[in-house]
Design a protein around this motif. Structure first.
Motif, PDB file in Angstrom:
ATOM      1  N   GLY A  43       5.302 -27.327 -23.662  1.00  0.00           N
ATOM      2  CA  GLY A  43       6.297 -26.434 -24.266  1.00  0.00           C
ATOM      3  C   GLY A  43       5.997 -26.220 -25.736  1.00  0.00           C
ATOM      4  O   GLY A  43       4.855 -26.391 -26.191  1.00  0.00           O
ATOM      5  N   GLY A  44       7.051 -25.864 -26.479  1.00  0.00           N
ATOM      6  CA  GLY A  44       6.894 -25.492 -27.884  1.00  0.00           C
ATOM      7  C   GLY A  44       6.263 -26.578 -28.763  1.00  0.00           C
ATOM      8  O   GLY A  44       5.569 -26.269 -29.729  1.00  0.00           O
ATOM      9  N   LEU A  45       6.492 -27.848 -28.416  1.00  0.00           N
ATOM     10  CA  LEU A  45       5.898 -28.947 -29.190  1.00  0.00           C
ATOM     11  C   LEU A  45       4.376 -28.773 -29.287  1.00  0.00           C
ATOM     12  O   LEU A  45       3.784 -28.934 -30.363  1.00  0.00           O
ATOM     13  CB  LEU A  45       6.238 -30.284 -28.516  1.00  0.00           C
ATOM     14  N   GLY A  46       3.763 -28.441 -28.162  1.00  0.00           N
ATOM     15  CA  GLY A  46       2.311 -28.241 -28.126  1.00  0.00           C
ATOM     16  C   GLY A  46       1.888 -27.080 -29.017  1.00  0.00           C
ATOM     17  O   GLY A  46       0.883 -27.169 -29.740  1.00  0.00           O
ATOM     18  N   LEU A 102       6.335 -18.517  -9.820  1.00  0.00           N
ATOM     19  CA  LEU A 102       6.682 -19.913 -10.096  1.00  0.00           C
ATOM     20  C   LEU A 102       5.414 -20.688 -10.436  1.00  0.00           C
ATOM     21  O   LEU A 102       4.865 -21.406  -9.613  1.00  0.00           O
ATOM     22  CB  LEU A 102       7.397 -20.520  -8.883  1.00  0.00           C
ATOM     23  N   GLU A 103       4.917 -20.473 -11.617  1.00  0.00           N
ATOM     24  CA  GLU A 103       3.658 -21.105 -12.037  1.00  0.00           C
ATOM     25  C   GLU A 103       3.632 -21.163 -13.562  1.00  0.00           C
ATOM     26  O   GLU A 103       4.484 -20.575 -14.230  1.00  0.00           O
ATOM     27  CB  GLU A 103       2.460 -20.292 -11.534  1.00  0.00           C
ATOM     28  N   PHE A 104       2.630 -21.874 -14.090  1.00  0.00           N
ATOM     29  CA  PHE A 104       2.417 -21.866 -15.537  1.00  0.00           C
ATOM     30  C   PHE A 104       1.178 -21.023 -15.777  1.00  0.00           C
ATOM     31  O   PHE A 104       0.080 -21.387 -15.387  1.00  0.00           O
ATOM     32  CB  PHE A 104       2.211 -23.288 -16.073  1.00  0.00           C
ATOM     33  N   SER A 105       1.339 -19.855 -16.381  1.00  0.00           N
ATOM     34  CA  SER A 105       0.189 -18.989 -16.619  1.00  0.00           C
ATOM     35  C   SER A 105       0.288 -18.386 -18.014  1.00  0.00           C
ATOM     36  O   SER A 105       1.099 -17.479 -18.256  1.00  0.00           O
ATOM     37  CB  SER A 105       0.131 -17.872 -15.577  1.00  0.00           C
ATOM     38  N   LEU A 147      14.551 -11.955 -22.169  1.00  0.00           N
ATOM     39  CA  LEU A 147      15.854 -12.648 -22.093  1.00  0.00           C
ATOM     40  C   LEU A 147      15.727 -14.126 -22.444  1.00  0.00           C
ATOM     41  O   LEU A 147      14.897 -14.838 -21.872  1.00  0.00           O
ATOM     42  CB  LEU A 147      16.372 -12.560 -20.650  1.00  0.00           C
ATOM     43  N   MET A 148      16.585 -14.576 -23.348  1.00  0.00           N
ATOM     44  CA  MET A 148      16.668 -16.016 -23.659  1.00  0.00           C
ATOM     45  C   MET A 148      18.142 -16.404 -23.841  1.00  0.00           C
ATOM     46  O   MET A 148      18.611 -16.582 -24.961  1.00  0.00           O
ATOM     47  CB  MET A 148      15.873 -16.331 -24.934  1.00  0.00           C
ATOM     48  N   PRO A 149      18.865 -16.533 -22.725  1.00  0.00           N
ATOM     49  CA  PRO A 149      20.292 -16.862 -22.837  1.00  0.00           C
ATOM     50  C   PRO A 149      20.514 -18.372 -22.889  1.00  0.00           C
ATOM     51  O   PRO A 149      21.357 -18.903 -22.186  1.00  0.00           O
ATOM     52  CB  PRO A 149      20.852 -16.265 -21.550  1.00  0.00           C
ATOM     53  N   LEU A 176      10.030 -14.976 -30.872  1.00  0.00           N
ATOM     54  CA  LEU A 176       9.148 -14.574 -31.985  1.00  0.00           C
ATOM     55  C   LEU A 176       7.981 -13.751 -31.431  1.00  0.00           C
ATOM     56  O   LEU A 176       7.588 -12.730 -32.001  1.00  0.00           O
ATOM     57  CB  LEU A 176       8.619 -15.795 -32.738  1.00  0.00           C
ATOM     58  N   TYR A 177       7.417 -14.221 -30.289  1.00  0.00           N
ATOM     59  CA  TYR A 177       6.342 -13.446 -29.664  1.00  0.00           C
ATOM     60  C   TYR A 177       6.871 -12.068 -29.261  1.00  0.00           C
ATOM     61  O   TYR A 177       6.191 -11.054 -29.443  1.00  0.00           O
ATOM     62  CB  TYR A 177       5.806 -14.155 -28.408  1.00  0.00           C
ATOM     63  N   SER A 178       8.089 -12.033 -28.734  1.00  0.00           N
ATOM     64  CA  SER A 178       8.668 -10.756 -28.284  1.00  0.00           C
ATOM     65  C   SER A 178       8.787  -9.786 -29.454  1.00  0.00           C
ATOM     66  O   SER A 178       8.424  -8.614 -29.336  1.00  0.00           O
ATOM     67  CB  SER A 178      10.052 -10.987 -27.679  1.00  0.00           C
TER      68      SER A 178
END
Ligand code: ADP
Length: 497
Positions: A17-20, A363-366, A381-383, A394-396
């Motif tokens: 996630g974001g930590l990386g 349903l994957e990490f890509s 969307l980030m609710p 930020l990327y959006s």
């Protein structure tokens, strides 16, 4: 300044996630500003699968964990496109596993041992690898024992007695709480196992320990720094945090614009774009994305996207509810990319099966697909229930994809809602709402859809977002100030002790 990053994740070695993202980007930005960061992290299996050059240093070490002595060795690599040294702590029994922290929904049972080992290995590396270190920058619970070792076992021992610690909380909800008998593994005196220091409701808490023993603490946005002082986002640690309130700061993460830039994004092929050709650029990316996902190529239909860990935190229950309602009533397309809790896998798969022309779920990490979604979607969307910083918004903004977010943590600090006043003031960049309900999300998406139809205003939102500077350089400068303050605080404390 010489800073040692102690972290479980750093892109491109390993990431969940974001930590990386942060630990891959911030050291590079600090190096560009003339500082000398070094990274140390566990040699997880992922790191060897990333195709990077990793070499032995020939230096090994031993850590005492309770009654056990465990050996490991240091490997060496470099952060790509930089001269930032990266040391990996190799101990195959602990780190050569399928996942980083858990498998099949269960935490690894020896997580305390694995990360107590890492914390001690990182500290020994300072001497064994001769890492000239002024500040150890510890990240999240996995590095949480480091400040405690420095303030207890190593307190009077050079060079450790000169080293300050900054602890960054990327997510307070993941605390590293363990059975109290694990305290014996750490070799830190039991006298510290009390409610003011390492003990948390009967458990040993790495997170609390770090909050108590670090010279300074920060979180990844100013709003989250305020929110964690009180329940519910304090996750039970409000007492410890309020006690350290004068040493607690908030610095927004940056976005890695080397990798997240629509003008040079390798995953967009011939469809790269910038603010000057955003309309044809995004239209081409949208068409390509619709084709890739098997959705009808319809430029006029809003394409709504969400990418992330399928966890309660991210508000995917609200997304599922609105999707379910809208899929048969409204002409919008949805794309979800994520992995996580089974309940979300099930609900999203079944909605996608029922509405194949409107909903696509992966349903994957890509990473590649995440890039193409940022480029091809109209709204992101980030609710979230809570969001320490959040990177996808930020990327959006950078990709001209209008963020629709719940106003919490870093989302509140980075997205400005669109209304008559913010349009007039020329500051609107997205859509925000407060109440954590599907109705509030649906109403906000209705507002966003209306503006989507008003092309000149929509274009203003896109342009403004794309022109904003969320680069790491700004955040890195704030971190340098904070490292200075951390050193000052450590020296003052040593003087008054
Ligand atoms: P968190 O750290 O809480 O997971 P952030 O928004 O800070 O959330 O960072 C998430 C990062 O992980 C982003 O770079 C996002 O694109 C990425 N990510 C999450 N899930 C996926 C996925 N399934 N596929 C690709 N990238 C993902």
């Amino acid at each position: 300044m010489n800073i040692l990053f102690a972290t479980a994740e750093a892109v491109p070695f390993c990431k969940t996630g974001g930590l990386g993202d942060v630990c891959g980007s911030l050291p590079r930005a600090l190096a560009k500003l003339g500082h000398r960061p070094t990274i140390i992290l566990p040699a997880f299996r992922q790191a060897f699968e990333a195709g990077l050059k990793i070499e032995p240093t020939g230096i090994d070490f031993e850590v005492t964990l309770g009654q056990k002595r465990v050996r490991g060795q240091y490997l060496r690599s470099e952060l790509p496109d930089s001269n930032v040294p990266v040391y990996l702590v190799e101990q195959t029994g602990y780190y050569d596993r399928e996942q980083l922290y858990h498998e099949d929904g269960e935490d690894y049972r020896d997580n305390c041992e694995r990360f107590a080992f890492f914390c001690q290995a990182a500290l020994q590396a300072i001497v064994l690898l001769e890492l000239d270190t002024e500040v150890v920058h510890c990240h999240d619970w996995c590095a949480g024992l480091i400040p405690a070792y420095l303030k207890t076992v190593l307190q009077d021992q050079p060079p450790y007695d000169q080293i300050a610690t900054l602890y960054t909380i990327h997510n307070l909800a993941y605390q590293g709480n363990f059975w109290h008998w694990d305290m014996a593994l750490t070799r830190i005196d039991w006298k510290y196992f009390n409610w003011r220091q390492m003990e948390f409701y009967g458990n040993l808490s790495f997170m609390k320990t770090a909050i108590v023993f670090s010279d300074a603490i920060n979180t990844v946005s100013p709003t989250y720094a305020r929110e964690i002082m009180r329940p519910p986002l304090s996750c039970g640690l409000e007492g410890a945090l309020q006690h350290r309130s004068e040493d607690l700061f908030g610095i927004l993460n940056g976005a890695d614009t080397d990798h997240w830039n629509p003008a040079s994004d390798e995953f967009l092929g011939e469809h790269q774009y910038d603010v000057t050709n955003v309309e044809p650029g995004k239209a081409a990316c949208k068409a390509a994305l619709q084709a890739e996902l098997g959705l009808p190529q319809r430029p006029e239909v809003p394409l709504l996207a969400a990418v992330g860990r399928l966890a309660d935190q991210k508000g995917f229950d609200l997304v599922a509810r609105v999707m379910q309602q809208w899929a048969s009533e409204r002409d919008v397309q949805w794309v979800i990319l994520g992995t996580g809790e089974q309940k979300y896998h099930q609900v999203f798969s079944s909605i996608a099966q029922e509405h194949p022309g409107h909903v696509c779920v992966r349903l994957e990490f890509s990473n590649e697909l995440a890039h193409r979604i940022e480029a091809g979607a109209d709204m992101f969307l980030m609710p979230s229930q809570y969001e320490p910083c959040g990177l996808n918004q930020l990327y959006s903004l950078k990709y001209g994809t209008v963020p629709v977010v719940r106003s919490t943590g870093g989302l509140a600090d980075t997205v400005v809602d669109t209304n008559s006043q913010t349009i007039a003031e020329q500051i609107a960049t997205g859509f925000t709402f407060s109440e954590y309900t599907a109705q509030a999300l649906a109403e906000t998406l209705n507002r966003a859809s209306e503006v989507f139809a008003d092309k000149p205003v929509w274009r203003q939102l896109i342009d403004r977002g794309m022109k904003q500077d969320w680069s790491w350089e700004q955040s890195a400068r704030k971190y340098i100030d904070l490292y200075e303050q951390t050193l000052t605080r450590a020296r003052r404390e040593a003087f008054t002790a």
